[in-house]
Design an enzyme around this catalytic site. Structure first.
Site, PDB file in Angstrom:
ATOM      1  N   SER A   1      16.899 -31.649 -63.559  1.00 56.31           N
ATOM      2  CA  SER A   1      18.184 -31.357 -64.181  1.00 56.31           C
ATOM      3  C   SER A   1      19.326 -32.130 -63.502  1.00 56.31           C
ATOM      4  CB  SER A   1      18.421 -29.836 -64.169  1.00 56.31           C
ATOM      5  OG  SER A   1      19.522 -29.477 -64.947  1.00 56.31           O
TER       6      SER A   1
ATOM      7  N   HIS B   1      14.479 -26.376 -71.176  1.00 57.39           N
ATOM      8  CA  HIS B   1      14.979 -26.928 -69.920  1.00 57.39           C
ATOM      9  C   HIS B   1      14.197 -26.325 -68.757  1.00 57.39           C
ATOM     10  CE1 HIS B   1      18.076 -29.255 -67.928  1.00 57.39           C
ATOM     11  NE2 HIS B   1      18.290 -28.272 -67.078  1.00 57.39           N
TER      12      HIS B   1
ATOM     13  N   ASP C   1      15.016 -28.928 -75.466  1.00 61.04           N
ATOM     14  CA  ASP C   1      15.938 -28.713 -74.345  1.00 61.04           C
ATOM     15  C   ASP C   1      17.378 -28.713 -74.851  1.00 61.04           C
ATOM     16  OD1 ASP C   1      17.427 -28.747 -72.000  1.00 61.04           O
ATOM     17  OD2 ASP C   1      16.055 -30.086 -70.964  1.00 61.04           O
TER      18      ASP C   1
END
Length: 210
Positions: free
Chosen positions: A108, A191, A160
């Protein structure tokens, strides 16, 4: 000039002769210990260098500022990436690491930062395994740097909502256009670190022979 001690970090020396070093960059709200298990899974016995992001957002550790969800402060991305590049250079010297065999892995926000290191400091790293990463220089076309010889694995989620598939694919294109050898794998979820993609990344790491 950034020094090793300027970042809170964990360093675990390699336990396997000839092993590479994994630079581990955590996601928002995590810290320098969060991705140590990922590093051990990707390359057992590798040296692990895991710093903590120096930006605080509502008490959560991050690598760079954002203006709102999904919108990066690109000037801060550039500045913080330069600080982190300085840390990596200093740590390689202080810990006796081979700079050509440092591979960044992140999730991320950390993966976005790893991508920024590749695009802004192209000779810093030998490769990358990034999960849920998008193009970090939003609205800016990266300089035409030479990433030939740099091997990159990208894992992303088709559903995502944070790092959208178009951003993940844009990053893959930007890296590939600059000569990187990119292997992209997409899972059907959101995610997260998908177990199947993680297994594919481990296989990629074995084949890459860092």
């Amino acid at each position: 000039m950034t020094a090793t001690q300027d970042f809170v970090h964990v360093f675990e020396p390699a336990t396997r002769p000839g092993a590479p070093t994994l630079l581990l960059l955590h996601g928002t709200g995590a810290d320098e210990r969060d991705l140590l298990p990922l590093g051990r899974a990707l390359s057992p016995g590798a040296a692990l260098l895991s710093p903590r992001g120096r930006v605080s957002e509502n008490g959560m550790n991050r690598w760079f500022r954002r203006l709102r969800e999904g919108v990066f402060d690109v000037d801060d991305v550039v500045a913080r990436s330069a600080e982190l590049a300085g840390f990596v250079t200093a740590a390689a010297r202080d810990y006796g690491l081979d700079p050509d065999r440092i591979v960044v892995s992140g999730f991320s926000n950390g993966a976005n930062t790893g991508a920024a290191l590749l695009l802004l400091h192209p000779r810093l790293l030998g490769g990358a395994a990034l999960f849920a990463a998008g193009a970090p220089l939003q609205g800016r076309e990266p300089d035409p740097v030479d990433l030939s010889g740099v091997r990159v694995f990208l894992g992303s989620g088709a559903a995502d909502p944070v790092t959208t598939p178009d951003q993940a694919r844009l990053l893959a294109a930007q890296l590939g256009d600059r000569g990187a050898d990119v292997e992209a794998r997409e899972h059907p979820g959101g995610h997260r670190l998908d177990p199947d993609v993680l297994a594919q990344a481990r296989d990629w790491f074995d084949r890459s022979r860092f």
